[in-house]
Scaffold this motif. Structure first.
Motif, PDB file in Angstrom:
ATOM      1  N   GLU A 109       0.806  -1.218   0.000  1.00  0.00           N
ATOM      2  CA  GLU A 109       0.000   0.000   0.000  1.00  0.00           C
ATOM      3  C   GLU A 109       0.837   1.264   0.000  1.00  0.00           C
ATOM      4  O   GLU A 109       0.354   2.346  -0.331  1.00  0.00           O
ATOM      5  N   GLY A 110       2.135   1.146   0.420  1.00  0.00           N
ATOM      6  CA  GLY A 110       2.955   2.354   0.522  1.00  0.00           C
ATOM      7  C   GLY A 110       4.240   2.044   1.281  1.00  0.00           C
ATOM      8  O   GLY A 110       5.090   1.300   0.798  1.00  0.00           O
ATOM      9  N   LYS A 111       4.345   2.674   2.485  1.00  0.00           N
ATOM     10  CA  LYS A 111       5.553   2.449   3.287  1.00  0.00           C
ATOM     11  C   LYS A 111       5.201   2.501   4.752  1.00  0.00           C
ATOM     12  O   LYS A 111       4.110   2.979   5.148  1.00  0.00           O
ATOM     13  N   THR A 112       6.133   2.011   5.579  1.00  0.00           N
ATOM     14  CA  THR A 112       6.000   2.060   7.036  1.00  0.00           C
ATOM     15  C   THR A 112       7.314   2.565   7.614  1.00  0.00           C
ATOM     16  O   THR A 112       8.375   2.025   7.292  1.00  0.00           O
ATOM     17  N   ILE A 113       7.222   3.593   8.475  1.00  0.00           N
ATOM     18  CA  ILE A 113       8.384   4.083   9.215  1.00  0.00           C
ATOM     19  C   ILE A 113       8.280   3.501  10.620  1.00  0.00           C
ATOM     20  O   ILE A 113       7.229   3.623  11.264  1.00  0.00           O
ATOM     21  N   TRP A 114       9.354   2.907  11.092  1.00  0.00           N
ATOM     22  CA  TRP A 114       9.307   2.241  12.395  1.00  0.00           C
ATOM     23  C   TRP A 114      10.507   2.642  13.239  1.00  0.00           C
ATOM     24  O   TRP A 114      11.558   3.050  12.721  1.00  0.00           O
ATOM     25  N   ALA A 115      10.321   2.514  14.539  1.00  0.00           N
ATOM     26  CA  ALA A 115      11.402   2.806  15.494  1.00  0.00           C
ATOM     27  C   ALA A 115      11.218   1.889  16.709  1.00  0.00           C
ATOM     28  O   ALA A 115      10.084   1.612  17.141  1.00  0.00           O
ATOM     29  N   GLU A 116      12.331   1.420  17.243  1.00  0.00           N
ATOM     30  CA  GLU A 116      12.320   0.507  18.389  1.00  0.00           C
ATOM     31  C   GLU A 116      12.952   1.193  19.584  1.00  0.00           C
ATOM     32  O   GLU A 116      14.052   1.763  19.490  1.00  0.00           O
ATOM     33  N   LEU A 117      12.256   1.096  20.728  1.00  0.00           N
ATOM     34  CA  LEU A 117      12.747   1.628  21.989  1.00  0.00           C
ATOM     35  C   LEU A 117      13.061   0.469  22.913  1.00  0.00           C
ATOM     36  O   LEU A 117      12.223  -0.419  23.109  1.00  0.00           O
ATOM     37  N   ALA A 118      14.272   0.447  23.461  1.00  0.00           N
ATOM     38  CA  ALA A 118      14.647  -0.596  24.407  1.00  0.00           C
ATOM     39  C   ALA A 118      13.980  -0.316  25.743  1.00  0.00           C
ATOM     40  O   ALA A 118      14.036   0.806  26.271  1.00  0.00           O
ATOM     41  N   LEU A 119      13.346  -1.333  26.337  1.00  0.00           N
ATOM     42  CA  LEU A 119      12.648  -1.170  27.606  1.00  0.00           C
ATOM     43  C   LEU A 119      13.474  -1.611  28.798  1.00  0.00           C
ATOM     44  O   LEU A 119      13.251  -1.144  29.915  1.00  0.00           O
ATOM     45  N   LEU A 120      14.415  -2.499  28.611  1.00  0.00           N
ATOM     46  CA  LEU A 120      15.163  -3.024  29.754  1.00  0.00           C
ATOM     47  C   LEU A 120      15.990  -1.937  30.411  1.00  0.00           C
ATOM     48  O   LEU A 120      16.163  -1.909  31.634  1.00  0.00           O
ATOM     49  N   ASP A 121      16.508  -1.003  29.602  1.00  0.00           N
ATOM     50  CA  ASP A 121      17.290   0.088  30.185  1.00  0.00           C
ATOM     51  C   ASP A 121      16.413   1.047  30.958  1.00  0.00           C
ATOM     52  O   ASP A 121      16.888   1.800  31.808  1.00  0.00           O
ATOM     53  N   GLU A 122      15.101   1.075  30.646  1.00  0.00           N
ATOM     54  CA  GLU A 122      14.193   1.988  31.322  1.00  0.00           C
ATOM     55  C   GLU A 122      13.828   1.491  32.708  1.00  0.00           C
ATOM     56  O   GLU A 122      13.365   2.245  33.542  1.00  0.00           O
ATOM     57  N   GLU A 123      13.983   0.167  32.957  1.00  0.00           N
ATOM     58  CA  GLU A 123      13.527  -0.400  34.217  1.00  0.00           C
ATOM     59  C   GLU A 123      14.487  -0.048  35.328  1.00  0.00           C
ATOM     60  O   GLU A 123      15.678   0.109  35.120  1.00  0.00           O
TER      61      GLU A 123
END
Length: 791
Positions: free
Chosen positions: A777-791
């Motif tokens: 259909e087009g495109k997808t922009i994605w980003a991943e945030l690490a959660l273990l460092d936030e804990e």
């Protein structure tokens, strides 16, 4: 008389005595000589018939005059000829004792037989009468058999020599006597007390009287032992060429060398090799010094089980100076010794086990031959005789050196092959994944087995994490074997990971991979002709959110699928052309996989073999996968155990099993975004509320900034509809923004006076990784945030 020989059996006194000295057979001639009947003698000690002490015998034959007791109490002096007949399993056996009666030696003269001129002939000649009993023999034959003519006249051939071979000669004499046609035979008989076997050519011709009737047989004997031994040596060399080096295995080749030499050249052979510096490495090339440490590679004995061996295969032993092993290695030539030998006395005095072994088995000859190939010393072969009475001759030494030289080349080839194989395996192990990544999409387990004999090949597999918690699974097979195939496999695997990183669809990825294989073929060509680089590949992408899997293959076997609670079935998938043909399309297929479905990817080496076709292999794989196992690891072992032969597969085998996992709907949140920048704030608020539901309040600030930037860019530069999706995994939070514009954004360095251009740079700084992928259909922009460092 017997049906086969209708002659007077009573013309010879005949008896058989077993190893315990008891009479087991008693002929009519013996009854006529001594008066005892068979019932009175058989089963009783033979010593009762001898006046005085019984003779002591050591060799295979004995003759002499004894005083025997008659049945009427009188004694008579009788010349006897005794032959030892081996018992079962070469045991003590029994003695055949014969003596010609006076009536047989004093028969009336036969003019036809007496006219045969044989006394002055240098050839060994004998004349047998119509009863197949010795009538005359010349001095040459008397010297050959070691018995005087006047003593043995009247005996049959079976009474003059070993009974089995004597009976065969007697059958041939009977044939000449009855048919009147002469012919030649070859036989092998021991001559003298040393027991050495000699080869003889016997020329038999009928003797006729004036009326043309056959009255006897003339036998002329010729010794052709030298020619026979030369032919035997040539046959042994040919056999060694055929039997030694059947495999590229050093130990197996050493065993073949020992097997060829026993028993035709020696009674016991040991093969001891120098240890290479490392497995598959080169043997030492510098000068050797005593003592020398060798490792027993193989041995063989004429006795079952090799009871003479002091060292067992695989065990090391140290040989000091003075030992045959060390002396031949230090001198670089063959050494031979006849025991007892002063040169070996000091060594044997130090090695009590070998000294006792030599004494027990009566070892009398020893020959040590160094094993050398291409200027490298590999070890030593020691040949020993204790059954055969003759020592090693110079011809035996040349024969042993010829056979050992052939084995040495085969051993060196095996070591070179092992080294190259280890190098190729090391290369391939470095190119294959050392461990499979842990993903939330699948649980994966794999196996790789190189070919047992064809060398390493180009099979490979991989599990590649993709954006959006998706995962790619790939398995491929490069045509051919060896380092070149492994190197090509490494290049293709790297290319697949690179293409997967830009999130190409499976069919599109295979198209790019096909172009790469075409370029590799052109590079591999010589003299302007294209090379021969080919491969097959299967590529699959699984999305745990939608639980859908997209697959495409290029000439590769289709995978098997085992849904929960069901049996294995082959996935229906368009075949696609193999890589390297060029210009042909690839087709993808999509299927829904319930959570817990097992996918089995494999190469053709698993299902194809010499003893079954591919259909039978697929059926075995289907049955094996259908059996429930506790873990994927046990399932891999179960599949390999059932489908692969005990000696290993004839081609490389790669197996990849993946059990799908689904992401619960509660871990995914989706919003449709209106194309109005003023409405971004309510979207940020909804995102913060969702993070609170997931217990991720600490990640709220970063997530809010990323969502705001990605959504704003989509509204400003994208096309409707626009969708925001958050995916929550244990270790990460994924933010995806999709629109229908196919142009992909890219980072750029904003200048000081620029009002924009810093959004994606901010996203890259705040997240673990980010990117874009094209969709239908087009495109997808994605980003991943690490959660273990936030804990």
């Amino acid at each position: 008389m017997t049906p086969e020989y209708p002659f007077d059996e009573a013309a010879t006194a005949r008896a058989v005595i077993d190893a315990e000295g008891r009479v087991t057979e008693w002929g009519e001639g013996a009854r006529r000589l001594l008066g005892w009947t068979a019932d009175e003698v058989v089963g009783r000690p033979a010593a009762r018939l001898v006046q005085g002490p019984a003779p002591t015998t050591h060799g295979p034959r004995w003759d002499g005059t004894l005083t025997l007791r008659r049945q009427d109490g009188r004694t008579v002096s009788v010349w006897l000829l005794a032959h030892r007949r081996p018992g079962p399993d070469c045991g003590g056996g029994e003695w055949l004792v014969v003596s010609p009666l006076e009536s047989a030696r004093s028969r009336p003269a036969s003019s036809a037989l007496d006219r045969a001129e044989l006394i002055q002939s240098p050839c060994a000649v004998a004349i047998y009468d119509e009863h197949l009993r010795l009538y005359r023999m010349n001095g040459a034959l008397a010297a050959l058999v070691g018995l005087p003519e006047e003593r043995v006249r009247g005996l049959r051939v079976s009474e003059l020599s070993d009974r089995l071979q004597g009976q065969e000669i007697e059958r041939q004499l009977q044939r000449v006597l009855t048919t009147g046609v002469g012919h030649d035979i070859r036989t092998y008989l021991p001559v003298g007390e040393d027991g050495l076997m000699n080869a003889w050519l016997a020329r038999m011709a009928p003797i006729r009287d004036e009326a043309g009737r056959v009255r006897g047989v003339c036998v002329a004997v010729h010794d052709f032992t030298d020619q026979y031994l030369a032919r035997e040596r040539l046959q042994l060399v040919n056999e060694a060429s055929r039997r030694i080096g059947s495999t590229l295995d050093v130990v197996r080749t050493a065993q073949e060398l020992a097997d060829v030499c026993v028993p035709r050249l020696a009674d016991f052979v040991s093969v001891d090799l120098l240890d290479p510096p490392e497995p598959g490495g080169e043997a030492a090339t510098g000068p050797l010094t005593a003592p020398v440490t060798l490792r027993r590679a193989a041995h063989r004995s004429a006795d079952p089980g090799s009871p003479e061996a002091v060292v067992q295969p695989g065990e090391p032993d140290t040989y000091p100076a003075g030992s045959p092993q060390a002396d031949s290695l230090l001198a670089g030539r063959t050494t031979a010794a006849v025991l007892p030998s002063g040169a070996l006395t000091q060594w044997l005095n130090q090695d009590t086990a070998r000294r006792e072994w030599i004494r027990q088995y009566g070892v009398h000859a020893m020959m040590s031959v160094p094993i050398r190939a291409r200027g490298t010393t590999l070890g030593v072969a020691v040949l020993i005789r204790f059954r055969r009475p003759d020592p090693f001759t110079p011809d035996d030494q040349l024969l042993a050196e010829e056979i050992t030289a052939r084995a040495a080349v085969c051993m060196d080839n095996a070591r070179r092959y092992s080294r190259e194989r280890e190098t190729a395996l090391a290369l391939q192990r470095s190119l294959l994944p050392q461990s499979l990544p842990s993903t939330a999409a699948v649980q994966a387990c794999s196996r790789y087995l190189p070919a047992a004999r064809a060398g390493v090949g180009g099979d490979w597999f991989d599990v590649i994490p993709l954006s959006g918690m998706r995962v790619a699974m790939v398995v491929g097979d490069v045509v051919g074997h060896g380092i070149q195939a492994s190197a090509t496999m490494g290049r293709l695997r790297t290319a697949v990971r690179t293409l997967a990183d830009i999130d190409l669809a499976p069919d599109e990825l295979l198209t790019h991979l096909d172009d790469l294989v075409l370029r590799l073929s052109d590079e591999a060509g010589t003299d302007g002709s294209p090379g021969e680089v080919g491969a097959t590949c299967l590529y699959a992408v699984y999305d745990p959110v939608s639980r859908r899997c997209t697959l495409a293959r290029a000439g590769h076997p289709a995978p098997f699928m085992v849904r929960p609670g069901s049996t294995a079935e082959e996935v229906e998938l368009p075949a696609g052309p193999p890589l390297g043909l060029g210009g042909l399309p690839f087709e993808a297929a999509e299927l829904y996989l319930p959570e817990g479905t097992v996918l089995a990817f494999f190469t053709d080496g698993l299902v194809e073999s010499h003893d079954r076709d591919a259909d039978a292999g697929h059926q075995l794989l289907r049955e094996s996968l259908s059996r429930t196992a506790a873990t994927l690891d046990l399932t891999c072992d179960q599949v390999l155990h059932q489908l692969l032969p005990a000696g290993g597969a004839c081609d490389d085998v790669a197996l990849l099993l993946a059990r799908t996992q689904g992401l619960p709907a509660s871990r995914v949140a989706t919003w449709d975004i209106p194309a109005d920048p003023a409405l971004v704030a309510p979207v940020r608020k909804q995102v913060i509320e969702q993070l609170g539901v997931w217990g991720l309040e600490e990640a709220g600030f970063t997530t809010e900034l990323v969502v705001s930037e990605l959504v704003t860019n989509a509204i400003r530069y994208g096309a409707r509809p626009i969708r925001l999706r958050l995916i929550h995994d244990t270790a990460r939070l994924i933010c995806e923004v999709s629109d229908t514009n196919h142009s992909a954004p890219h980072l750029r360095r904003a200048k000081t006076w620029d009002e924009g251009g810093r959004g994606l740079l901010l996203v890259a700084q705040l997240t673990q990784r980010w990117g874009s992928r094209h969709t239908p259909e087009g495109k997808t922009i994605w980003a991943e945030l690490a959660l273990l460092d936030e804990e």
